[in-house]
Design a protein around this motif. Structure first.
Motif, PDB file in Angstrom:
ATOM      1  N   GLN A  86      -1.169 -29.478 -45.160  1.00 28.54           N
ATOM      2  CA  GLN A  86      -1.151 -30.881 -45.531  1.00 28.54           C
ATOM      3  C   GLN A  86      -2.508 -31.511 -45.233  1.00 28.54           C
ATOM      4  O   GLN A  86      -3.001 -31.441 -44.110  1.00 28.54           O
ATOM      5  CB  GLN A  86      -0.056 -31.627 -44.765  1.00 28.54           C
ATOM      6  CG  GLN A  86       1.352 -31.303 -45.215  1.00 28.54           C
ATOM      7  CD  GLN A  86       2.380 -32.210 -44.558  1.00 28.54           C
ATOM      8  OE1 GLN A  86       2.100 -32.862 -43.560  1.00 28.54           O
ATOM      9  NE2 GLN A  86       3.568 -32.237 -45.128  1.00 28.54           N
ATOM     10  N   ARG A  87      -3.079 -32.143 -46.247  1.00 27.40           N
ATOM     11  CA  ARG A  87      -4.415 -32.728 -46.099  1.00 27.40           C
ATOM     12  C   ARG A  87      -4.407 -33.889 -45.102  1.00 27.40           C
ATOM     13  O   ARG A  87      -5.381 -34.102 -44.382  1.00 27.40           O
ATOM     14  CB  ARG A  87      -4.927 -33.208 -47.457  1.00 27.40           C
ATOM     15  CG  ARG A  87      -5.354 -32.061 -48.374  1.00 27.40           C
ATOM     16  CD  ARG A  87      -5.806 -32.575 -49.712  1.00 27.40           C
ATOM     17  NE  ARG A  87      -4.677 -33.163 -50.441  1.00 27.40           N
ATOM     18  CZ  ARG A  87      -4.817 -34.133 -51.354  1.00 27.40           C
ATOM     19  NH1 ARG A  87      -5.997 -34.611 -51.621  1.00 27.40           N
ATOM     20  NH2 ARG A  87      -3.751 -34.615 -51.966  1.00 27.40           N
ATOM     21  N   SER A  88      -3.310 -34.647 -45.050  1.00 30.90           N
ATOM     22  CA  SER A  88      -3.228 -35.768 -44.104  1.00 30.90           C
ATOM     23  C   SER A  88      -3.264 -35.273 -42.664  1.00 30.90           C
ATOM     24  O   SER A  88      -3.927 -35.869 -41.801  1.00 30.90           O
ATOM     25  CB  SER A  88      -1.961 -36.581 -44.352  1.00 30.90           C
ATOM     26  OG  SER A  88      -0.806 -35.761 -44.207  1.00 30.90           O
ATOM     27  N   CYS A  89      -2.566 -34.172 -42.400  1.00 33.05           N
ATOM     28  CA  CYS A  89      -2.569 -33.576 -41.055  1.00 33.05           C
ATOM     29  C   CYS A  89      -3.955 -33.029 -40.707  1.00 33.05           C
ATOM     30  O   CYS A  89      -4.422 -33.152 -39.570  1.00 33.05           O
ATOM     31  CB  CYS A  89      -1.538 -32.461 -40.963  1.00 33.05           C
ATOM     32  SG  CYS A  89       0.172 -33.052 -40.931  1.00 33.05           S
ATOM     33  N   SER A  91      -6.772 -34.175 -41.887  1.00 34.39           N
ATOM     34  CA  SER A  91      -7.646 -35.335 -41.650  1.00 34.39           C
ATOM     35  C   SER A  91      -7.460 -35.861 -40.231  1.00 34.39           C
ATOM     36  O   SER A  91      -8.428 -36.179 -39.537  1.00 34.39           O
ATOM     37  CB  SER A  91      -7.336 -36.446 -42.664  1.00 34.39           C
ATOM     38  OG  SER A  91      -7.589 -36.010 -43.978  1.00 34.39           O
ATOM     39  N   THR A  92      -6.191 -35.940 -39.782  1.00 39.82           N
ATOM     40  CA  THR A  92      -5.896 -36.382 -38.413  1.00 39.82           C
ATOM     41  C   THR A  92      -6.472 -35.408 -37.399  1.00 39.82           C
ATOM     42  O   THR A  92      -7.040 -35.813 -36.370  1.00 39.82           O
ATOM     43  CB  THR A  92      -4.369 -36.496 -38.207  1.00 39.82           C
ATOM     44  OG1 THR A  92      -3.823 -37.363 -39.195  1.00 39.82           O
ATOM     45  CG2 THR A  92      -4.050 -37.025 -36.817  1.00 39.82           C
ATOM     46  N   HIS A 245      -9.846 -28.607 -46.100  1.00 38.95           N
ATOM     47  CA  HIS A 245      -9.389 -29.857 -46.711  1.00 38.95           C
ATOM     48  C   HIS A 245      -9.900 -29.971 -48.147  1.00 38.95           C
ATOM     49  O   HIS A 245      -9.148 -30.333 -49.070  1.00 38.95           O
ATOM     50  CB  HIS A 245      -9.872 -31.044 -45.872  1.00 38.95           C
ATOM     51  CG  HIS A 245      -9.346 -32.372 -46.332  1.00 38.95           C
ATOM     52  ND1 HIS A 245      -9.888 -33.059 -47.404  1.00 38.95           N
ATOM     53  CD2 HIS A 245      -8.311 -33.144 -45.866  1.00 38.95           C
ATOM     54  CE1 HIS A 245      -9.233 -34.183 -47.576  1.00 38.95           C
ATOM     55  NE2 HIS A 245      -8.265 -34.264 -46.657  1.00 38.95           N
ATOM     56  N   GLN A 249      -7.805 -29.903 -51.646  1.00 34.93           N
ATOM     57  CA  GLN A 249      -7.964 -31.007 -52.597  1.00 34.93           C
ATOM     58  C   GLN A 249      -8.277 -30.493 -53.994  1.00 34.93           C
ATOM     59  O   GLN A 249      -7.725 -30.979 -54.986  1.00 34.93           O
ATOM     60  CB  GLN A 249      -9.071 -31.938 -52.105  1.00 34.93           C
ATOM     61  CG  GLN A 249      -9.151 -33.252 -52.870  1.00 34.93           C
ATOM     62  CD  GLN A 249     -10.173 -34.197 -52.250  1.00 34.93           C
ATOM     63  OE1 GLN A 249     -11.148 -33.747 -51.630  1.00 34.93           O
ATOM     64  NE2 GLN A 249      -9.977 -35.478 -52.424  1.00 34.93           N
TER      65      GLN A 249
END
Length: 253
Positions: A86-89, A91-92, A245, A249
């Motif tokens: 997951q890209r959101s994870c 990024s975090t 990431h 994407q």
């Protein structure tokens, strides 16, 4: 051609995941090491901290403990982000790596600054502690710290055993004829400090100041080395995280 490109993308994605997974494992181990060094500094060597005028040494240890705990927590998040893709994870995870890097940078700067003024602080503060505060009823912690310091490092006095001749404790009636505290003795028994012969007390060149200065310098170097090692590892992790990431994407679009 399109199938070949897809296979190549899958190959790159899989290898990036494996590399980041391996990095994350060593990163987690490094976090445990950073926290262990910080805890050891406070638990095992806390008896010496009350002798120091500045709290910078203790602050560096607390920062290392905080950074180590954050690293281990972030490591678990990293494993989840890699497995779930997951890209959101991711990024975090990257943001947390950056925060930890900055925290360790602050700890490193504190350690370096303190290392530069360590000698001056010890010369100014240790001697005044021995002459003015040792043996005072309201300074029981200081007295215990000095006694432990002299026994652990097998030394006597700030620069030499002669420093105790200017001590308020030795000049008081409470000393009961002692010329040095009993903690200066090679074998501690009641009132052994009444005899200052080299066979009875520690006679070390440079006294406790040289011993404590070397101990703190070595400890600060260890803290700095561990912090720098983990920080360098984090830079690799941030680069790999960005690569993964971006690859996810591109695959998504």
């Amino acid at each position: 051609m399109a199938q070949c490109k897809t296979e190549q993308d899958d190959w790159l994605l899989a290898h990036l995941k494996y590399l980041l997974f391996i990095f994350n494992f060593f990163f987690w181990v490094g976090g445990a090491a950073v926290m262990a060094v910080g805890v050891w500094t406070l638990v095992e060597k806390s008896g010496y901290l009350s002798i120091l005028a500045s709290s910078t040494f203790a602050a560096s240890a607390y920062i290392l403990i905080f950074a180590g705990a954050l690293v281990m927590t972030t490591g678990f998040l990293g494993f989840g982000a890699i497995l779930r893709e997951q890209r959101s994870c991711l990024s975090t995870y990257f943001c947390l790596l950056l925060v930890i890097f900055l925290v360790e940078l602050v700890a490193g700067v504190l350690a370096h600054v303190y290392y530069q003024r360590l000698s001056d602080e010890l010369k100014r503060h240790l001697n005044s502690t021995l002459t003015e505060r040792y043996g005072h009823p309201r300074a029981a912690e200081i007295t215990a710290s000095v006694d432990r310091l002299q026994q652990d490092f097998k030394c006597c006095g700030s620069n030499s055993s002669a420093d105790w001749q200017r001590s308020a404790y030795i000049l008081s009636e409470g000393a009961l004829g002692r010329q040095v505290p009993d903690s200066c003795c090679k074998t501690v028994v009641a009132r052994c400090g009444q005899r200052v012969h080299p066979s009875n007390i520690y006679k070390v060149e440079g006294g406790c100041m040289a011993k404590l200065e070397q101990f703190l310098a070595d400890h600060l170097l260890l803290m700095g080395a561990v912090g720098i090692g983990v920080a360098c590892l984090q830079i690799c992790g941030m680069v790999l995280t960005c690569c993964l990431h971006r690859r996810l994407q591109q695959q998504f679009y």
